[in-house]
Scaffold this active site. Structure first.
Site, short mmCIF file in Angstrom:
data_model
loop_
_atom_site.label_atom_id
_atom_site.label_comp_id
_atom_site.label_asym_id
_atom_site.label_seq_id
_atom_site.Cartn_x
_atom_site.Cartn_y
_atom_site.Cartn_z
N ASN A 28 -6.15 2.97 1.08
CA ASN A 28 -5.17 4.14 0.66
C ASN A 28 -5.90 5.43 0.37
OD1 ASN A 28 -5.97 3.91 -2.23
ND2 ASN A 28 -5.16 1.82 -2.11
N GLY A 36 -4.44 -6.68 0.35
CA GLY A 36 -4.47 -6.66 1.86
C GLY A 36 -5.92 -6.91 2.36
N ASP A 38 -7.86 -4.41 2.73
CA ASP A 38 -8.72 -3.56 1.59
C ASP A 38 -9.46 -4.20 0.34
OD1 ASP A 38 -9.75 -1.17 0.35
OD2 ASP A 38 -7.74 -0.32 -0.08
N TYR A 125 2.23 -1.43 4.03
CA TYR A 125 2.82 -0.13 4.52
C TYR A 125 3.79 -0.16 5.45
CZ TYR A 125 -0.87 2.81 1.87
OH TYR A 125 -1.67 3.29 1.03
N1 AR6 Z 1 -8.84 -9.61 7.88
C1 AR6 Z 1 -8.13 -8.90 8.99
N2 AR6 Z 1 -6.90 -8.65 9.02
C2 AR6 Z 1 -6.28 -8.82 7.67
C3 AR6 Z 1 -7.01 -9.22 6.51
C4 AR6 Z 1 -8.18 -9.80 6.80
N3 AR6 Z 1 -9.00 -10.10 5.85
N4 AR6 Z 1 -6.07 -9.40 5.62
C5 AR6 Z 1 -5.15 -8.54 5.84
N5 AR6 Z 1 -5.00 -8.26 7.08
P1 AR6 Z 1 -2.64 -4.25 4.92
P2 AR6 Z 1 -1.57 -1.31 5.22
C6 AR6 Z 1 -4.09 -7.71 8.11
O1 AR6 Z 1 -1.59 -4.52 3.86
O2 AR6 Z 1 -0.43 -2.11 5.71
C7 AR6 Z 1 -3.82 -2.02 0.64
O3 AR6 Z 1 -3.47 -2.31 -0.93
C8 AR6 Z 1 -2.54 -7.75 7.53
O4 AR6 Z 1 -2.03 -9.13 7.95
O5 AR6 Z 1 -3.93 -4.79 4.38
O6 AR6 Z 1 -2.37 -0.47 6.13
C9 AR6 Z 1 -4.39 -0.76 0.74
O7 AR6 Z 1 -5.10 -0.48 -0.56
C10 AR6 Z 1 -1.98 -6.78 8.37
O8 AR6 Z 1 -1.75 -7.03 9.62
O9 AR6 Z 1 -2.96 -2.53 5.07
C11 AR6 Z 1 -3.22 0.12 0.74
O10 AR6 Z 1 -2.80 0.53 -0.36
C12 AR6 Z 1 -3.06 -5.60 8.42
O11 AR6 Z 1 -4.23 -6.22 8.01
C13 AR6 Z 1 -2.22 -0.79 1.55
O12 AR6 Z 1 -2.54 -1.96 1.21
C14 AR6 Z 1 -2.95 -4.43 7.44
O13 AR6 Z 1 -2.23 -4.88 6.34
C15 AR6 Z 1 -2.40 -0.37 3.07
O14 AR6 Z 1 -1.52 -1.07 3.89
#
Ligand code: AR6
Length: 174
Positions: A28, A36, A38, A125
């Site tokens: 973010n 997630g 991050d 997001y």
């Molecule tokens: N390895 C690979 N992919 C993953 C993993 C992992 N360990 N964990 C989750 N995913 P998101 P965004 C996938 O929510 O939508 C955070 O709080 C997940 O299933 O991680 O860009 C940040 O700080 C999905 O397909 O990121 C921001 O505030 C993808 O990664 C916000 O979330 C992205 O999901 C960003 O949201």
């Protein structure tokens, strides 16, 4: 140089375990961590990552910043900030494409040859996963068309549905 298709691969699983030059973080704008992918990256990299990130002063949506990987097997983390999905009329597609383009440009500047992307913006997001996968693969393909540094781009998908969307697109451009 291998063809575009052979330089892109879809894998399923946890991006934090990949032994690769760089993994991309879906961060973010604060770059101070979150949930997630991050959260998973910060946990695996150790507290040094957050300490380092604090010195960067954040990152606007669509841009990217690079840090060391600290305790991760990956040498670098490229942090990019995807758009929050608001229905598609607020430039979300272009901002998502910018995330992939700017991450790859930063990789090239830092002699990163192998890089893995999560499905940016498709979790918290709320960006529709199929639409995001098409943008991801098309943007990477365009970049690889003129680049000779990057040897391999992995789309590291969490879940079979996300992997299927990426595979469909990779097969289409190969
Ligand atoms: N390895 C690979 N992919 C993953 C993993 C992992 N360990 N964990 C989750 N995913 P998101 P965004 C996938 O929510 O939508 C955070 O709080 C997940 O299933 O991680 O860009 C940040 O700080 C999905 O397909 O990121 C921001 O505030 C993808 O990664 C916000 O979330 C992205 O999901 C960003 O949201």
């Amino acid at each position: 140089m291998s063809s575009r298709g052979l330089r892109m691969e879809v894998v399923e699983g946890d991006i934090t375990v990949l032994d690769i030059d760089a993994i991309v973080n879906a961060a973010n704008e604060t770059l101070l961590g979150g949930g997630g992918v991050d959260g998973a990256i910060h946990r695996a990299a150790g507290p040094e990552l957050a300490i380092y990130c604090r010195t960067l002063g954040g990152c606007p949506t669509g841009e990217a910043r690079i840090t060391p990987g600290f305790r991760l097997p990956a040498r670098h983390v490229i942090h990019t900030v995807g758009p929050v999905w608001g229905g598609g009329q607020s430039g979300e597609d272009d901002l998502l494409a910018s995330c992939y383009r700017n991450s790859l440009a930063l990789a090239v500047e830092n002699e990163v040859r192998t890089i893995a992307f999560p499905a940016i913006s498709t979790g918290v997001y709320g960006f529709p996963a199929e639409r995001a996968a098409t943008i991801a693969v098309e943007t990477v393909t365009e970049f690889l068309n003129t680049d000779t540094v990057i040897a391999r781009v992995l789309f590291c998908c969490f879940g079979t549905e996300s992997a299927r969307y990426h595979r469909t697109n990779v097969n289409r451009v190969s």
